[in-house]
Design an enzyme around this catalytic site. Structure first.
Site, PDB file in Angstrom:
ATOM      1  N   CYS A 418      40.780  18.064  82.426  1.00  0.00           N
ATOM      2  CA  CYS A 418      41.668  17.585  80.979  1.00  0.00           C
ATOM      3  C   CYS A 418      42.531  17.919  80.236  1.00  0.00           C
ATOM      4  CB  CYS A 418      39.977  16.836  80.324  1.00  0.00           C
ATOM      5  SG  CYS A 418      38.910  18.503  79.943  1.00  0.00           S
ATOM      6  N   HIS A 462      35.434  17.482  76.939  1.00  0.00           N
ATOM      7  CA  HIS A 462      36.833  17.138  77.417  1.00  0.00           C
ATOM      8  C   HIS A 462      38.024  17.086  76.258  1.00  0.00           C
ATOM      9  CE1 HIS A 462      38.455  14.242  80.013  1.00  0.00           C
ATOM     10  NE2 HIS A 462      39.106  13.220  78.763  1.00  0.00           N
ATOM     11  N   ASP A 478      44.235   9.161  77.135  1.00  0.00           N
ATOM     12  CA  ASP A 478      43.601   9.163  77.454  1.00  0.00           C
ATOM     13  C   ASP A 478      44.267  10.371  78.755  1.00  0.00           C
ATOM     14  OD1 ASP A 478      42.689  11.592  78.923  1.00  0.00           O
ATOM     15  OD2 ASP A 478      40.023  10.592  79.078  1.00  0.00           O
TER      16      ASP A 478
END
Length: 664
Positions: A418, A462, A478
């Site tokens: 991420c 994250h 995202d």
């Protein structure tokens, strides 16, 4: 022999028996062992050496260490603590110093007072262990140690007539049980200051996995960590998994490799218009020194708590008084929101900045994609399409990157997690003229059905991006969701069971998971209701008891009333236990004394049965013929050689006849 010597033929030193010494030394050793997890490594050898010397000196002629030698050792041990911790403050350094001083105290123990000091030091060591490690599984160890120290204290008070171990432990346990109601009363209602009972700042306190900065590859260890980050209890249903984004530190400054937070005050955050469903919840955040409270995106307001919390220009919840202890707070969040305000020039400039001469291939790619997009929204979608079709993979063990980290990811390795994709996406956005920033936090969570809370672990760490779109404000994007959409749908069972497990393994794994969750729920209760019991919960408890004036005066009144009741119960019990437990012979004589009180004053404490009988006979000659023989007979049966059961029965019958005549 001088006063500083210990005779080998004496079983004790001063008024302290060898048995009491051993009990005290055992209590000290137990307290030292409870502090090994945070004390200096040399603490245990020092304590064992002091205890061994004390045991040896009790059996052999020896002279206690002189004052000069003791002062020299004090200086050396104090210096050792300073070298180990670089300070004398704090729980760990203080516990190490206290162990060292207690071990040295054993070199000069002569009197009962000295051994009581050892007991006192051991009690403070137990407190230090509790303050540093208040975990639920350690509580039986602390309780056992306090029980042992209480038994040692009884042994010291018994001088040379120390009872058996079972008697000491039984007496100590009874005393602790009697003290438990008062301890519970003081814990619940004694007025306390802001914070939790165990809010002791420590330099070595573990912090959450989120940091002040993020470089590609820096979150790999965090993702693999199974430690808890926070627990969340919702007032109603949980938000869907796609909306479980837990917002933490926001990163703005980028040098081509590392993203960093900005601590400057750039004004209030843009006003928000909330829509859709709201979620009310309570968070228990594990210790963190970042000074940022984690919240479900996006919170409406700040927590209503005692210490000041404010919202920053990028919607972070800043807690300036965070001291590295667990924090509980309530919030209400709206996942759906927008802002119609204009972005300030200062923030726009900050979130468009890119380092010169870094990641040139990425900048060229951004210019190409931006040229073919009609507006900012289309450009965002074109970059997401590029990541989705570019053959990128999600991995927890990506290759190392150079200072041109974004170029390496997009054109060479095509592997990352991420942090990599958030960094690359934000860079492409800025290069295309769209303000962007990286948000770090957590995604998802594991539902604990036993405790009815959502457990968010460090493995849920994250990173994602936010881009500014005129008319909508800051919008979450995202990029990991397009590279690895399965990450958003990962369930606990998948992680524990894996794919293709058989039915037997499935049942075993579920049983293990249920057991683990039940234990986690117990620990959560311990953390929330005991460790996290603060003045807010204390005042709420008063309100639940019907006390409308939930203030310190009500707390004082409850403590005073409860303490008075506790003392009254102890006095009643002491008076009751102080009465002589009489056998049949004693009950007969006591009945005779009650009957005689109608005719004369009761028996004084200094009067034996014969003297008492003589006094009553002199005052009432009409009773002398029967009372004198009864008094002498009772004295022979009670204090002489054991009489037969027939003699005791004859005495009881004679007393009943005599008392019946007195009542007529």
């Amino acid at each position: 022999m001088s006063a500083g010597a210990i005779a080998s033929d004496e079983p004790s030193v001063g008024l302290v028996s060898a048995t009491a010494q051993r009990w005290t030394l055992a209590g000290l050793l137990g307290a030292v062992l409870l502090n090994l997890h945070h004390a200096a490594p040399w603490v245990l050898p020092v304590a064992l050496a002091g205890i061994a010397w004390r045991l040896w000196a009790a059996q052999h002629p020896s002279r206690l260490m002189g004052r000069g030698a003791r002062l020299s050792i004090v200086a050396v041990l104090t210096l050792a603590v300073l070298v180990s911790f670089r300070t004398l403050n704090g729980v760990a350094a203080g516990a190490s110093l206290l162990v060292a001083m207690a071990a040295l105290k054993l070199m000069e123990t002569r009197r009962l007072r000295d051994w009581r000091i050892i007991i006192g030091a051991s009690v403070f060591l137990v407190l230090a262990a509790c303050l540093d490690a208040p975990a639920l599984w350690r509580m039986p160890l602390y309780a056992t140690e306090v029980w042992l120290l209480c038994a040692a204290l009884y042994a010291l008070g018994a001088a040379h007539n120390v009872p058996a171990a079972a008697t000491l432990l039984r007496t100590a346990g009874r005393s602790l049980l009697l003290a438990l109601p008062l301890a519970l009363l003081l814990f619940l209602f004694f007025p306390r200051m802001t914070g939790t009972l165990w809010a002791v700042p420590r330099e070595d306190q573990a912090v959450t996995g989120l940091g002040e900065q993020m470089s590609p590859g820096s979150i790999s260890d965090l993702i693999e960590s199974d430690e808890a980050a926070m627990r969340v209890r919702f007032d109603g249903p949980l938000p869907p998994r796609s909306e479980r984004y837990w917002r933490g530190p926001v990163l703005h400054e980028f040098d081509g490799y590392t993203w960093r937070r900005v601590h400057a005050n750039l004004g209030p955050p843009p006003p928000l218009e909330f829509a859709g469903r709201s979620y009310g919840y309570e968070v228990t955040l594990e210790p963190s020194k970042l000074g940022v409270l984690i919240a479900l995106e996006l919170p409406a307001g700040v927590p209503q708590q005692l210490r000041p919390v404010s919202a920053s220009f990028d919607y972070q919840l800043l807690d300036p008084e965070s001291k590295g202890d667990a924090t509980s707070y309530r919030l209400e969040s709206f996942p759906q929101h927008r802002s119609g305000a204009a972005l300030s020039e200062t923030v726009r400039e900050l979130d468009l900045a890119l380092p010169a001469h870094r990641n040139p291939r990425s900048l060229a790619l951004a210019h190409s994609l931006r040229a073919s997009a009609r507006d900012a929204r289309a450009y965002v979608q074109s970059v997401l399409d590029y990541l989705q079709r570019g053959g990128f993979e999600y991995t927890r063990r990506p290759p190392r990157l150079s200072l041109n980290s974004v170029d390496d990811l997009l054109f060479d390795t095509h592997e990352g997690f991420c942090g990599h994709y958030a960094s690359a996406f934000a860079t492409l956005m800025r290069a295309g003229g769209v303000p962007a920033r990286v948000v770090t936090g957590y995604l998802g969570g594991e539902w604990n059905r036993f405790g009815a809370y959502l457990l968010v672990r460090q493995a849920n760490a994250h990173a994602w991006t936010e881009v500014w779109l005129d008319g909508s404000g800051w919008v979450r994007v995202d990029p990991t969701a397009v590279v690895a959409p399965e990450r958003l749908d990962r369930e606990l069972d998948d992680a524990l069971l894996g794919a293709g497990t058989g039915h037997d393994r499935l049942r075993v794994a579920r049983w293990v998971a249920n057991t683990v969750q039940a234990w986690q729920a117990m620990n959560a209760w311990w953390q929330d209701e005991f460790i996290g019991f603060n003045i807010v919960k204390q005042l709420n408890l008063l309100g639940s008891l019907g006390l409308k004036d939930r203030d310190l005066q009500a707390l004082v009144a409850v403590v005073a009333a409860g303490g008075t009741l506790w003392l009254a119960l102890l006095s009643w019990r002491a008076r009751r236990s102080g009465r002589v437990r009489r056998d049949a012979l004693g009950r007969s004589w006591h009945g005779l004394e009650r009957a005689l009180r109608r005719h004369a004053a009761g028996r004084a404490l200094h009067e034996g049965p014969v003297a008492y009988g003589e006094r009553i006979a002199a005052e009432h000659p009409e009773l002398a013929g029967t009372l004198r023989p009864l008094a002498r007979q009772y004295a022979r049966l009670r204090y002489g050689r054991d009489g037969s059961e027939a003699q005791r029965q004859r005495f009881s019958r004679a007393v009943r006849l005599f008392t019946a005549r007195l009542r007529c």
